[in-house]
Design a protein around this motif. Structure first.
Motif, PDB file in Angstrom:
ATOM      1  N   GLU A  80       0.815  -1.217   0.000  1.00 48.05           N
ATOM      2  CA  GLU A  80       0.000   0.000   0.000  1.00 48.05           C
ATOM      3  C   GLU A  80       0.848   1.267   0.000  1.00 48.05           C
ATOM      4  OE1 GLU A  80      -3.335   0.040  -0.233  1.00 48.05           O
ATOM      5  OE2 GLU A  80      -3.252  -2.152  -0.401  1.00 48.05           O
ATOM      6  N   ARG A  81       2.168   1.086  -0.013  1.00 40.30           N
ATOM      7  CA  ARG A  81       3.106   2.209  -0.020  1.00 40.30           C
ATOM      8  C   ARG A  81       2.857   3.167   1.137  1.00 40.30           C
ATOM      9  NH1 ARG A  81       3.663   3.630  -6.529  1.00 40.30           N
ATOM     10  NH2 ARG A  81       4.395   1.551  -7.139  1.00 40.30           N
ATOM     11  N   ILE A  82       2.611   2.576   2.293  1.00 32.19           N
ATOM     12  CA  ILE A  82       2.410   3.371   3.504  1.00 32.19           C
ATOM     13  C   ILE A  82       3.778   3.847   3.988  1.00 32.19           C
ATOM     14  CG2 ILE A  82       1.616   3.323   5.908  1.00 32.19           C
ATOM     15  CD1 ILE A  82      -0.375   1.141   5.055  1.00 32.19           C
ATOM     16  N   GLN A  83       3.865   5.123   4.275  1.00 33.72           N
ATOM     17  CA  GLN A  83       5.143   5.685   4.716  1.00 33.72           C
ATOM     18  C   GLN A  83       5.558   5.073   6.049  1.00 33.72           C
ATOM     19  OE1 GLN A  83       5.167   9.918   5.140  1.00 33.72           O
ATOM     20  NE2 GLN A  83       7.341  10.031   5.622  1.00 33.72           N
ATOM     21  N   LEU A  84       6.797   4.610   6.100  1.00 35.47           N
ATOM     22  CA  LEU A  84       7.310   3.963   7.301  1.00 35.47           C
ATOM     23  C   LEU A  84       7.773   5.043   8.270  1.00 35.47           C
ATOM     24  CD1 LEU A  84       7.508   0.958   8.031  1.00 35.47           C
ATOM     25  CD2 LEU A  84       9.916   1.037   7.442  1.00 35.47           C
ATOM     26  N   ASN A  85       6.817   5.588   9.047  1.00 33.04           N
ATOM     27  CA  ASN A  85       7.181   6.634   9.999  1.00 33.04           C
ATOM     28  C   ASN A  85       7.825   6.021  11.247  1.00 33.04           C
ATOM     29  OD1 ASN A  85       5.096   5.552  11.532  1.00 33.04           O
ATOM     30  ND2 ASN A  85       3.633   7.153  11.003  1.00 33.04           N
ATOM     31  N   SER A  87      16.693  -0.029   6.523  1.00 34.35           N
ATOM     32  CA  SER A  87      15.874   0.507   5.430  1.00 34.35           C
ATOM     33  C   SER A  87      15.317   1.896   5.741  1.00 34.35           C
ATOM     34  CB  SER A  87      14.705  -0.439   5.132  1.00 34.35           C
ATOM     35  OG  SER A  87      13.739  -0.408   6.182  1.00 34.35           O
ATOM     36  N   ILE A  88      15.468   2.324   6.997  1.00 35.43           N
ATOM     37  CA  ILE A  88      14.920   3.612   7.420  1.00 35.43           C
ATOM     38  C   ILE A  88      15.958   4.697   7.165  1.00 35.43           C
ATOM     39  CG2 ILE A  88      13.977   4.916   9.358  1.00 35.43           C
ATOM     40  CD1 ILE A  88      13.340   2.137  10.620  1.00 35.43           C
ATOM     41  N   GLY A  89      15.538   5.755   6.502  1.00 33.38           N
ATOM     42  CA  GLY A  89      16.476   6.822   6.161  1.00 33.38           C
ATOM     43  C   GLY A  89      16.875   7.666   7.348  1.00 33.38           C
ATOM     44  N   ASN A  90      15.932   8.427   7.854  1.00 34.86           N
ATOM     45  CA  ASN A  90      16.216   9.364   8.951  1.00 34.86           C
ATOM     46  C   ASN A  90      15.838   8.705  10.279  1.00 34.86           C
ATOM     47  OD1 ASN A  90      16.863  11.664  10.369  1.00 34.86           O
ATOM     48  ND2 ASN A  90      14.910  12.687   9.942  1.00 34.86           N
ATOM     49  N   LYS A  91      16.815   8.138  10.952  1.00 37.31           N
ATOM     50  CA  LYS A  91      16.559   7.405  12.195  1.00 37.31           C
ATOM     51  C   LYS A  91      16.630   8.354  13.381  1.00 37.31           C
ATOM     52  CE  LYS A  91      18.940   3.334  10.306  1.00 37.31           C
ATOM     53  NZ  LYS A  91      19.557   4.011   9.149  1.00 37.31           N
ATOM     54  N   ASN A 145       6.805   5.520  14.329  1.00 35.31           N
ATOM     55  CA  ASN A 145       6.029   4.553  15.101  1.00 35.31           C
ATOM     56  C   ASN A 145       5.956   3.190  14.414  1.00 35.31           C
ATOM     57  OD1 ASN A 145       5.477   6.434  17.114  1.00 35.31           O
ATOM     58  ND2 ASN A 145       3.649   7.191  16.087  1.00 35.31           N
ATOM     59  N   LEU A 146       5.693   3.208  13.107  1.00 35.90           N
ATOM     60  CA  LEU A 146       5.623   1.941  12.380  1.00 35.90           C
ATOM     61  C   LEU A 146       6.986   1.256  12.328  1.00 35.90           C
ATOM     62  CD1 LEU A 146       3.256   2.539   9.323  1.00 35.90           C
ATOM     63  CD2 LEU A 146       2.947   0.918  11.193  1.00 35.90           C
ATOM     64  N   ALA A 147       8.038   2.043  12.134  1.00 31.25           N
ATOM     65  CA  ALA A 147       9.384   1.471  12.056  1.00 31.25           C
ATOM     66  C   ALA A 147       9.768   0.789  13.365  1.00 31.25           C
ATOM     67  CB  ALA A 147      10.396   2.562  11.703  1.00 31.25           C
ATOM     68  N   THR A 148       9.560   1.477  14.482  1.00 26.80           N
ATOM     69  CA  THR A 148       9.922   0.895  15.781  1.00 26.80           C
ATOM     70  C   THR A 148       9.045  -0.313  16.096  1.00 26.80           C
ATOM     71  OG1 THR A 148       8.472   2.513  16.873  1.00 26.80           O
ATOM     72  CG2 THR A 148      10.802   3.052  16.751  1.00 26.80           C
ATOM     73  N   SER A 149       7.778  -0.273  15.670  1.00 31.51           N
ATOM     74  CA  SER A 149       6.896  -1.414  15.916  1.00 31.51           C
ATOM     75  C   SER A 149       7.331  -2.640  15.115  1.00 31.51           C
ATOM     76  CB  SER A 149       5.449  -1.059  15.561  1.00 31.51           C
ATOM     77  OG  SER A 149       4.941  -0.064  16.432  1.00 31.51           O
ATOM     78  N   LEU A 150       7.744  -2.429  13.874  1.00 32.74           N
ATOM     79  CA  LEU A 150       8.232  -3.552  13.061  1.00 32.74           C
ATOM     80  C   LEU A 150       9.517  -4.133  13.643  1.00 32.74           C
ATOM     81  CD1 LEU A 150       7.599  -2.347   9.397  1.00 32.74           C
ATOM     82  CD2 LEU A 150       6.643  -4.396  10.467  1.00 32.74           C
ATOM     83  N   ILE A 151      10.432  -3.257  14.055  1.00 33.00           N
ATOM     84  CA  ILE A 151      11.681  -3.725  14.673  1.00 33.00           C
ATOM     85  C   ILE A 151      11.371  -4.520  15.934  1.00 33.00           C
ATOM     86  CG2 ILE A 151      13.785  -2.973  15.859  1.00 33.00           C
ATOM     87  CD1 ILE A 151      13.830  -0.579  13.890  1.00 33.00           C
ATOM     88  N   ASP A 152      10.460  -4.005  16.741  1.00 34.97           N
ATOM     89  CA  ASP A 152      10.089  -4.675  17.989  1.00 34.97           C
ATOM     90  C   ASP A 152       9.424  -6.021  17.709  1.00 34.97           C
ATOM     91  OD1 ASP A 152       9.741  -4.558  20.945  1.00 34.97           O
ATOM     92  OD2 ASP A 152       7.617  -4.532  20.435  1.00 34.97           O
ATOM     93  N   MET A 153       8.530  -6.048  16.683  1.00 34.32           N
ATOM     94  CA  MET A 153       7.828  -7.293  16.355  1.00 34.32           C
ATOM     95  C   MET A 153       8.798  -8.381  15.900  1.00 34.32           C
ATOM     96  SD  MET A 153       6.717  -9.325  13.620  1.00 34.32           S
ATOM     97  CE  MET A 153       6.829  -8.204  12.222  1.00 34.32           C
ATOM     98  N   TYR A 154       9.680  -8.029  14.964  1.00 32.55           N
ATOM     99  CA  TYR A 154      10.641  -9.024  14.475  1.00 32.55           C
ATOM    100  C   TYR A 154      11.590  -9.466  15.584  1.00 32.55           C
ATOM    101  CZ  TYR A 154       9.349  -8.707   9.534  1.00 32.55           C
ATOM    102  OH  TYR A 154       8.676  -8.799   8.333  1.00 32.55           O
ATOM    103  N   SER A 155      12.018  -8.527  16.401  1.00 31.17           N
ATOM    104  CA  SER A 155      12.932  -8.871  17.497  1.00 31.17           C
ATOM    105  C   SER A 155      12.273  -9.826  18.475  1.00 31.17           C
ATOM    106  CB  SER A 155      13.383  -7.598  18.222  1.00 31.17           C
ATOM    107  OG  SER A 155      14.108  -6.732  17.376  1.00 31.17           O
ATOM    108  N   LYS A 156      11.040  -9.519  18.876  1.00 30.70           N
ATOM    109  CA  LYS A 156      10.349 -10.343  19.865  1.00 30.70           C
ATOM    110  C   LYS A 156       9.800 -11.635  19.264  1.00 30.70           C
ATOM    111  CE  LYS A 156       9.225  -6.643  23.084  1.00 30.70           C
ATOM    112  NZ  LYS A 156       8.170  -5.803  23.693  1.00 30.70           N
ATOM    113  N   SER A 157       9.762 -11.705  17.936  1.00 28.64           N
ATOM    114  CA  SER A 157       9.342 -12.947  17.290  1.00 28.64           C
ATOM    115  C   SER A 157      10.531 -13.842  16.980  1.00 28.64           C
ATOM    116  CB  SER A 157       8.570 -12.637  15.999  1.00 28.64           C
ATOM    117  OG  SER A 157       7.386 -11.918  16.291  1.00 28.64           O
ATOM    118  N   GLY A 158      11.731 -13.397  17.328  1.00 26.82           N
ATOM    119  CA  GLY A 158      12.909 -14.250  17.206  1.00 26.82           C
ATOM    120  C   GLY A 158      13.728 -14.071  15.957  1.00 26.82           C
TER     121      GLY A 158
END
Length: 850
Positions: free
Chosen positions: A506-511, A537-541, A513-526
């Protein structure tokens, strides 16, 4: 229509608003005109008159010269009028947008709705700039022609005729065409801009209309570009009608520097003292987060020149800017100065009461509304319901909700959210099911309600239901954030990966909140490697993204990598915060990096200006204690400048249990229970240590104390996700449909492991059992072993078996997982309460340090 009274300001009318109006008395039907040719309309015995740029409301059905309007709104403050069926989900609805609010109405028919939109719309554009005194009778005829235009097709026919007769060279006829194209009920902005570009010499009126139309579009910053073009291409300068609209546009996009420049231009052109300009500036500065400048502008408006919009803009600015107490103080000052609040004021004040949880004042505001017979419009009702919900009075809020004649999505979601936060999920779901139309905000509050209440499995079930619904509701960023959080809690990576794919599709901008949530999800999912991929993949961290990735590395025992990432963060000149150091110290704790932990703790305040808090002291005790430096950890606690919290003593107690220091464990447990007598974890940890040392009498005494205190030990639970479905197991579980197969697989596993030298670690038995065989049988039924067996049965043989355990994994289960990874050739990723364990080829990533 939905009463104009419920939307128009309830201030005392200015006599100048209705003098010199010569009315017919007791008209027999609606649609009459006054003797001066002004439009008059009735609705349900309430009379509305559009007169000289004022929209007036009269209570009585007989309107005479002596009649006093009950409400007045200056049409010059209005921006647009257009249909609103999609907003209210009601036929014949339309909205009137002003500089400070949006008001909604419902007509009795489509014809009446169009009449109102056309008549009010014409009045808006006629009063957005002074009508030139040189307007001729021909111009008046043109205006009448456009007033009779009722469709886009007719407008294009008029346009074509004007092109044939060369009338576009008449600036006033051209401006009438452009106005109809921009603001009629059938207007189209693209077409209006083409009309404007055909006008040889647009007058200031036309420029203002274009700026106004663009300011209320989806891209309001375009109005600024047109404004610059006007300054460059036209002989006209801005007037008092230009600046408020322009300032509103830059406020929408938080363009602070542009807004300051416009403010300076308003001052230079002698419009800096105009109250409408100043009101717009209050809203602008508040929207940009500069409440000090907003208040400075507010105070620049002298005494009685402050109108209700001035006060409302400042009160709303304080509320939305996070200063609800100041908003309430200003409301009190407003009342003391004799300014009568209106519906907009009440919405802001109710919001302030909600944010401060000031139920007493909220009730007083409700009483004020009743005493002054103020109409409870939809916005006021919603704000009142929200106030009672935030203050914990959900049943009162429900009573208001049930008595509302009309509800919108805000009404429904607010009451659903109230019950969800009270963990009354059944009631919340019943209300949700009774909604006539389930928009995405309603789905969001239901999903987040389950997720925030510690029921992530139910949250994911609602999300799946949303995916299958045919109502047209589509997940937005709020949906994705709540669902990703639920995935992280359960380790449900299949659904998390679907969401990641959806974001890309859907080409949703990875802001942030979404970026940290994805990092957290993958990390906690192993899957920390995918978390790292997202991170890169995030430009301005910002600091939150860096901190989330450091936390992911920490929980996987990659302490050195976490510290290296912290060094990279410093090179990018991103300043660490309190959370960053919490994650760094956890990384040191899980990896045994004692010296690095000491250095980071020492540098927190001295180098980075981050004052250590209780959480950091707890982490530092864990760093020392987990490494076996128990006496040093105790001295560290005794030297703390803060009073040691329960978490500090809990960290020491946990370390004592790991290293078997019973004496110090008893001391730590005693101190912890002094602070938190109901902490069942303290009893369990000490009881486990007694069990390991064979002190079964001590175990019995502690368990009796727990029973006397009404405390219960948390039941161990392990979960595993297969094909997007989360399967949960507890010790000795028989509830699973494949339980017979699972127990058969367990027997097979134990037999194969024993042939490879496995011996059950009966010291992990925390209950008194005399027979050794019974001890081994009890250990075999631990929930993580059952999850491993199920994973071997159902999980893809090419993928790792991923398990989430709510408690710390015991040493026997840890040994079994290592041996299974070697004997069966299957990688296992197990997340317990404290960290991740990656088992592969007979080894664990924790190196037996956990």
């Amino acid at each position: 229509m939905e009463s104009l009274l419920r939307s128009i300001t309830r201030q005392d009318p200015n006599p100048e608003d209705y003098t010199d109006i010569d009315f017919w008395t007791n008209p027999e039907r609606s649609g009459w005109l006054t003797k001066q040719g002004e439009y008059i309309r009735t609705w349900r015995r309430r009379w509305f008159i559009l007169k000289q740029g004022k929209l007036l409301w009269f209570k009585d059905s007989i309107v005479t010269r002596a009649s006093v309007p009950r409400g007045v709104v200056a049409v010059g403050q209005c921006l647009t009028v257009k249909g609103a069926e999609d907003v209210l989900n009601k036929p014949f609805a339309f909205e009137l947008s002003t500089n400070n609010d949006t008001m909604y109405f419902i007509a009795d028919s489509e014809k009446e709705k169009e009449e109102w939109i056309n008549s009010i719309g014409r009045s808006i554009v006629q009063h957005s700039s002074p009508t030139p005194a040189s307007a001729t009778a021909t111009n008046v005829g043109d205006r009448a022609l456009f007033q009779q235009c009722t469709s886009f097709k007719q407008l294009k026919q008029i346009h074509a005729q004007m092109l044939r007769t060369n009338k576009l060279h008449d600036p006033y006829a051209a401006s009438e065409l452009f106005t109809a194209a921009a603001f009629s009920s059938f207007s189209a902005l693209d077409y209006a801009r083409k009309v404007f570009d055909q006008i040889p010499q647009p007058n200031l009126y036309s420029w203002n209309i274009l700026i106004r139309a663009l300011a209320t579009s989806s891209d309001p910053i375009q109005s600024v570009l047109v404004f610059i073009r006007m300054l460059h291409d036209s002989p006209f300068g801005p007037n008092k009608f230009t600046f408020p609209v322009l300032i509103k546009a830059v406020a929408e996009r938080r363009c602070f520097l542009v807004g300051k420049a416009v403010h300076g231009m308003a001052i230079k052109t002698s419009f800096g003292d105009d109250v409408f300009v100043l009101n717009s500036l209050i809203h602008f500065y508040a929207s940009c987060g500069h409440l000090d400048l907003a208040y400075l502008v507010f105070e620049m408006i002298e005494g009685n020149n402050k109108d209700i919009v001035s006060w409302n803009s400042m009160v709303t600015g304080f509320v939305q800017g996070g200063y609800p107490d100041k908003a309430l103080d200003l409301f009190e000052r407003m009342r003391n100065e004799g300014v009568h609040p209106n519906a907009v004021t009440m919405v802001s004040v109710m919001s302030a009461c909600a944010k401060t949880m000031n139920l007493t004042l909220g009730r007083k505001v409700c009483d004020y509304i009743d005493r002054n017979e103020m109409m409870m419009n939809l916005n006021v009702c919603n704000a009142t319901i929200d106030m009672f919900v935030k203050c914990g009075e959900v049943e009162i809020a429900r009573g208001l909700f049930d008595n509302m004649e009309k509800r919108d999505v805000v009404s429904w979601t607010t009451i659903i959210d109230g019950y969800a936060k009270m963990s009354e999920h059944g009631i919340a779901r019943d209300i949700f099911d009774s909604m006539p139309r389930k928009d995405i905000p309603a789905w969001n509050v239901l999903i987040s309600g389950y997720e925030q209440s510690g029921r992530p499995k139910e949250a994911l079930a609602i999300f799946r239901e949303l995916q299958l619904t045919k109502s047209g509701a589509r997940p937005d960023q709020v949906t994705l954030l709540s669902t990703l959080s639920a995935c992280a809690q359960l380790g449900a990576m299949d659904i998390g990966e679907w969401i990641h794919g959806y974001i890309k599709k859907e080409r949703i901008q990875l802001n942030r909140n979404l970026a940290t949530s994805l990092i957290d999800m993958y990390s906690k999912s192993g899957d920390v490697e995918k978390a790292i991929e997202v991170f890169h993949s995030i430009g301005n961290k910002d600091v939150f993204v860096w901190s989330a990735m450091i936390a992911g590395l920490a929980m996987h025992g990659r302490g050195e990598a976490a510290i290296e990432l912290f060094l990279d963060m410093q090179e990018t000149q991103v300043k660490p915060n309190s959370v960053t150091f919490t994650n760094l110290l956890c990384a040191c704790s899980h990896s045994g990096l004692v010296d690095e932990g000491k250095r980071l703790f020492d540098e927190m305040e001295r180098v980075y200006g981050v004052v250590p808090k209780t959480k950091h002291y707890s982490c530092m005790v864990d760093v020392l204690g987990r490494a076996g430096h128990l006496e040093e950890a105790l001295k560290f606690i005794e030297g703390m400048p803060l009073a040691p919290s329960a978490s500090v003593w809990g960290a020491l107690l946990g370390a004592c249990c790991i290293h078997g220091n019973l004496e110090l464990a008893e001391k730590a447990c005693s101190r912890l229970l002094e602070i938190e007598p109901g902490n069942h974890g303290a009893y369990v940890l000490l009881s486990n240590l007694y069990a390991k040392t064979g002190d079964w009498e001590g175990v019995s005494e502690l368990r009796q104390q727990m029973r006397d205190s009404g405390l219960k030990k948390e039941t161990g639970c392990s979960s595993i996700e297969i094909d997007g479905t989360v399967h949960e197991f507890i010790v000795g579980d028989n509830a699973h449909p494949l339980s017979r197969d699972i127990y058969a697989k367990l027997d097979e596993i134990m037999a194969r492991l024993r042939s490879h030298g496995y011996v059950a670690n009966t010291l992990c038995m925390l209950q008194f059992v005399e027979e050794e065989e019974m001890k081994e049988k009890a250990l075999k039924l631990h929930s993580e072993k059952m999850a491993i067996a199920f994973g071997l049965i159902r999980a893809d043989s090419q993928q790792a078996i991923r398990i989430v355990k709510n408690l710390r994994v015991c040493r026997d289960c840890h040994t079994v997982a290592k041996m299974v990874s070697k004997v069966y050739g299957r990688d296992i990723v197990l997340r317990d309460r404290y960290r991740f364990h990656h088992f592969s080829g007979g080894h664990c990533s924790c190196q037996d340090y956990w």
